[in-house]
Design a protein around this motif. Structure first.
Motif, PDB file in Angstrom:
ATOM      1  N   UNK A  40       0.821  -1.205   0.000  1.00 55.15           N
ATOM      2  CA  UNK A  40       0.000   0.000   0.000  1.00 55.15           C
ATOM      3  C   UNK A  40       0.862   1.266   0.000  1.00 55.15           C
ATOM      4  N   UNK A  41       1.923   1.261   0.788  1.00 60.10           N
ATOM      5  CA  UNK A  41       2.805   2.428   0.838  1.00 60.10           C
ATOM      6  C   UNK A  41       3.551   2.611  -0.481  1.00 60.10           C
ATOM      7  N   UNK A  42       3.914   1.492  -1.107  1.00 59.50           N
ATOM      8  CA  UNK A  42       4.603   1.564  -2.401  1.00 59.50           C
ATOM      9  C   UNK A  42       3.699   2.212  -3.448  1.00 59.50           C
ATOM     10  N   UNK A  43       2.425   1.805  -3.469  1.00 57.81           N
ATOM     11  CA  UNK A  43       1.468   2.363  -4.435  1.00 57.81           C
ATOM     12  C   UNK A  43       1.259   3.841  -4.164  1.00 57.81           C
ATOM     13  N   UNK A  44       1.113   4.213  -2.898  1.00 57.78           N
ATOM     14  CA  UNK A  44       0.924   5.617  -2.550  1.00 57.78           C
ATOM     15  C   UNK A  44       2.124   6.460  -2.977  1.00 57.78           C
ATOM     16  N   UNK A  45       3.335   5.933  -2.723  1.00 58.07           N
ATOM     17  CA  UNK A  45       4.545   6.663  -3.099  1.00 58.07           C
ATOM     18  C   UNK A  45       4.651   6.802  -4.613  1.00 58.07           C
ATOM     19  N   UNK A  46       4.289   5.746  -5.334  1.00 62.13           N
ATOM     20  CA  UNK A  46       4.359   5.783  -6.800  1.00 62.13           C
ATOM     21  C   UNK A  46       3.379   6.803  -7.363  1.00 62.13           C
ATOM     22  N   UNK A  47       2.137   6.788  -6.865  1.00 60.08           N
ATOM     23  CA  UNK A  47       1.124   7.740  -7.345  1.00 60.08           C
ATOM     24  C   UNK A  47       1.540   9.178  -7.049  1.00 60.08           C
ATOM     25  N   UNK A  48       2.127   9.394  -5.876  1.00 63.98           N
ATOM     26  CA  UNK A  48       2.578  10.742  -5.539  1.00 63.98           C
ATOM     27  C   UNK A  48       3.743  11.167  -6.430  1.00 63.98           C
ATOM     28  N   UNK A  49       4.608  10.225  -6.774  1.00 65.00           N
ATOM     29  CA  UNK A  49       5.726  10.513  -7.678  1.00 65.00           C
ATOM     30  C   UNK A  49       5.216  10.983  -9.032  1.00 65.00           C
ATOM     31  N   UNK A  50       4.186  10.309  -9.550  1.00 67.15           N
ATOM     32  CA  UNK A  50       3.603  10.694 -10.840  1.00 67.15           C
ATOM     33  C   UNK A  50       3.022  12.104 -10.762  1.00 67.15           C
ATOM     34  N   UNK A  51       2.298  12.372  -9.662  1.00 63.03           N
ATOM     35  CA  UNK A  51       1.713  13.708  -9.483  1.00 63.03           C
ATOM     36  C   UNK A  51       2.801  14.770  -9.422  1.00 63.03           C
ATOM     37  N   UNK A  52       3.875  14.490  -8.673  1.00 61.83           N
ATOM     38  CA  UNK A  52       4.962  15.450  -8.536  1.00 61.83           C
ATOM     39  C   UNK A  52       5.627  15.750  -9.878  1.00 61.83           C
TER      40      UNK A  52
END
Length: 298
Positions: free
Chosen positions: A69-81
């Motif tokens: 779950x944390x990996x997915x959250x970090x990945x999605x935030x990376x895309x947004x950034x």
């Protein structure tokens, strides 16, 4: 293993239901089933046990779920950034502030995604909370539009247009542990709930207010052992706290609810219609009209 496989796995774990997970992810059930099988082959392990209760996590599945779950959250935030870094600062987006409950955000996810895809010039800022709280924000000019439930708490300043879509509202149920004597009942009233321990939404939500008001009408004060506005937290707390909870039955399709029974509540307030809420003095722009039309096509 790739990020898409991980997202698929997490959604299956969250719903305990392959068809519900496929619907939430907007993919076919065979596609999702094949992806899960491929992931398990790549990891050389079973992620779910297939007993009388399907899609229960194995030890390795639980480990992947907790850390994934944390990996997915970090990945999605990376895309947004990265997207934000590439934005042209001279191209300012139009902002629309939407208030919506957690349940409705799930039920109307497809329509919201369609609106975002067809209106790239709009920055849709979403505020999730309970309908009473969101109505207050609308009344204070802090939101532009709301997808919320009745009743209208500010009739002098707000209008709520009922939805005539496939999703018109939600039905109230009582969620009880399987070992609670109430689980044998086919239906329940607020009088039947006297003396129980409650895990409850706060008064930011209509159902949080309903419990307090209707229990008072029946001559008792509910023993609330947990207040929380996260529906999944409430479901997890039921067996742990030996409590019961009042929730929309519609949430059962997307939430995890093990070893509990959902029993219809019979009450004059056992159904809440939903609608589009706006301030009476609000100027409805073309982009807002488009959003409303897409929601109405649910």
């Amino acid at each position: 293993m790739n990020i898409q496989q991980l997202k698929y796995f997490i959604e299956i774990a969250n719903t305990n239901n392959l068809s519900a997970a496929a619907r939430n992810l907007f993919v076919t059930q065979p596609t999702l089933s094949l992806a899960l099988k491929k992931l398990e082959n790549e990891l050389r392990t079973s992620l779910f046990t297939h007993t009388d209760k399907p899609f229960q996590l194995t030890n390795t599945g639980l480990y992947l779920y907790d850390h994934g779950q944390q990996i997915v959250e970090d990945f999605d935030q990376l895309v947004v950034d990265i997207h934000n870094m590439n934005e042209n600062p001279t191209e300012k987006k139009k902002q629309i502030k939407l208030g919506i409950t957690t349940l409705f955000s799930v039920q109307f996810m497809k329509e919201i995604s369609l609106y975002l895809a067809t209106h790239p010039h709009v920055d849709l800022v979403i505020k999730q909370d309970g309908s009473p709280y969101l109505q207050g924000l609308l009344n204070q000019n802090e939101l532009d539009v709301g997808l919320i439930s009745f009743p209208n708490l500010y009739p002098e300043t707000l209008t709520i247009e009922p939805l005539g879509t496939s999703t018109k509202g939600y039905n109230v149920h009582v969620v009880v542990p399987e070992d609670n004597p109430l689980s044998k009942k086919k239906e329940l009233t607020f009088k039947d709930l006297e003396g129980q321990r409650f895990s409850s939404l706060t008064t930011n939500f209509m159902l949080g207010r309903l419990l307090i008001d209707r229990a008072s009408d029946c001559g008792y004060k509910p023993n609330i052992v947990l207040h929380n506005d996260d529906l999944q937290v409430l479901l997890h707390s039921i067996n742990k706290n030996q409590s019961i909870c009042i929730l929309p039955i519609e949430y059962r399709e997307v939430g995890k609810s093990d070893q509990v029974k959902w029993i219809p509540l019979v009450d004059k307030y056992d159904y809440f219609p939903i609608g589009i809420a706006l301030r009476k003095d609000y100027h409805i722009t073309r982009d807002i009209k488009d959003f409303i039309e897409i929601i109405k096509n649910n």
